[in-house]
Design a protein around this motif. Sequence first.
Motif, short mmCIF file in Angstrom:
data_model
loop_
_atom_site.label_atom_id
_atom_site.label_comp_id
_atom_site.label_asym_id
_atom_site.label_seq_id
_atom_site.Cartn_x
_atom_site.Cartn_y
_atom_site.Cartn_z
N PRO A 131 0.82 -1.21 0.00
CA PRO A 131 0.00 0.00 0.00
C PRO A 131 0.86 1.27 0.00
N ILE A 132 0.31 2.31 -0.57
CA ILE A 132 0.99 3.60 -0.58
C ILE A 132 0.76 4.29 0.75
N SER A 133 1.81 4.85 1.33
CA SER A 133 1.69 5.61 2.57
C SER A 133 2.25 7.00 2.31
N LEU A 134 1.41 8.00 2.45
CA LEU A 134 1.82 9.37 2.20
C LEU A 134 2.45 9.98 3.44
N ASP A 135 3.48 10.79 3.24
CA ASP A 135 4.16 11.47 4.34
C ASP A 135 3.70 12.93 4.34
N TRP A 136 2.94 13.31 5.36
CA TRP A 136 2.44 14.67 5.44
C TRP A 136 3.14 15.45 6.55
N THR A 137 4.32 15.01 6.97
CA THR A 137 5.00 15.69 8.08
C THR A 137 5.41 17.11 7.73
N PRO A 196 -1.15 18.60 1.94
CA PRO A 196 -0.10 19.60 1.75
C PRO A 196 -0.55 20.75 0.84
N ALA A 197 -1.56 20.50 0.00
CA ALA A 197 -2.10 21.55 -0.88
C ALA A 197 -3.20 22.36 -0.19
N GLY A 198 -3.52 22.03 1.08
CA GLY A 198 -4.51 22.77 1.84
C GLY A 198 -5.94 22.28 1.70
N LYS A 199 -6.15 21.16 1.01
CA LYS A 199 -7.49 20.61 0.81
C LYS A 199 -7.89 19.77 2.02
N PRO A 200 -9.16 19.84 2.46
CA PRO A 200 -9.61 19.00 3.56
C PRO A 200 -9.77 17.56 3.07
N VAL A 201 -9.02 16.66 3.68
CA VAL A 201 -9.04 15.25 3.26
C VAL A 201 -8.47 14.38 4.37
N HIS A 202 -9.03 13.19 4.53
CA HIS A 202 -8.47 12.22 5.48
C HIS A 202 -7.23 11.60 4.84
N LYS A 203 -6.22 11.35 5.62
CA LYS A 203 -4.99 10.74 5.09
C LYS A 203 -5.31 9.38 4.47
N THR A 204 -6.18 8.60 5.11
CA THR A 204 -6.53 7.28 4.57
C THR A 204 -7.27 7.40 3.24
N CYS A 205 -8.12 8.42 3.10
CA CYS A 205 -8.82 8.63 1.83
C CYS A 205 -7.81 8.98 0.74
N ALA A 206 -6.88 9.86 1.06
CA ALA A 206 -5.87 10.28 0.08
C ALA A 206 -5.00 9.10 -0.34
N GLU A 207 -4.62 8.26 0.62
CA GLU A 207 -3.79 7.09 0.30
C GLU A 207 -4.55 6.10 -0.58
N ALA A 208 -5.82 5.87 -0.27
CA ALA A 208 -6.63 4.94 -1.07
C ALA A 208 -6.81 5.49 -2.49
N TRP A 209 -7.09 6.79 -2.62
CA TRP A 209 -7.26 7.41 -3.93
C TRP A 209 -5.96 7.31 -4.74
N THR A 210 -4.84 7.59 -4.09
CA THR A 210 -3.54 7.52 -4.76
C THR A 210 -3.25 6.10 -5.22
#
Length: 55
Positions: free
Chosen positions: A2-8, A31-45
């Motif tokens: 799975p993809i894991s995004l780093d938002w640190t 990181p672009a300022g959009k409201p999103v759950h990290k898990t949603c972003a990872e699944a979409w990616t």
Amino acid sequence: MPISLDWTRGGSAGAPVSCVICGKPAICRSPAGKPVHKTCAEAWTEQHSTRKAVA
């Protein structure tokens, strides 16, 4: 794998706003300022990734 995004270095927290992917309230910001759950972003990616799975 799975993809894991780093938002640190990116997003922050804010008032709950609808996630741009699932529509449920999210306090996280991408990181672009959009409201999103990290898990949603990872699944979409993962779903939109062009990388090939290694067998």
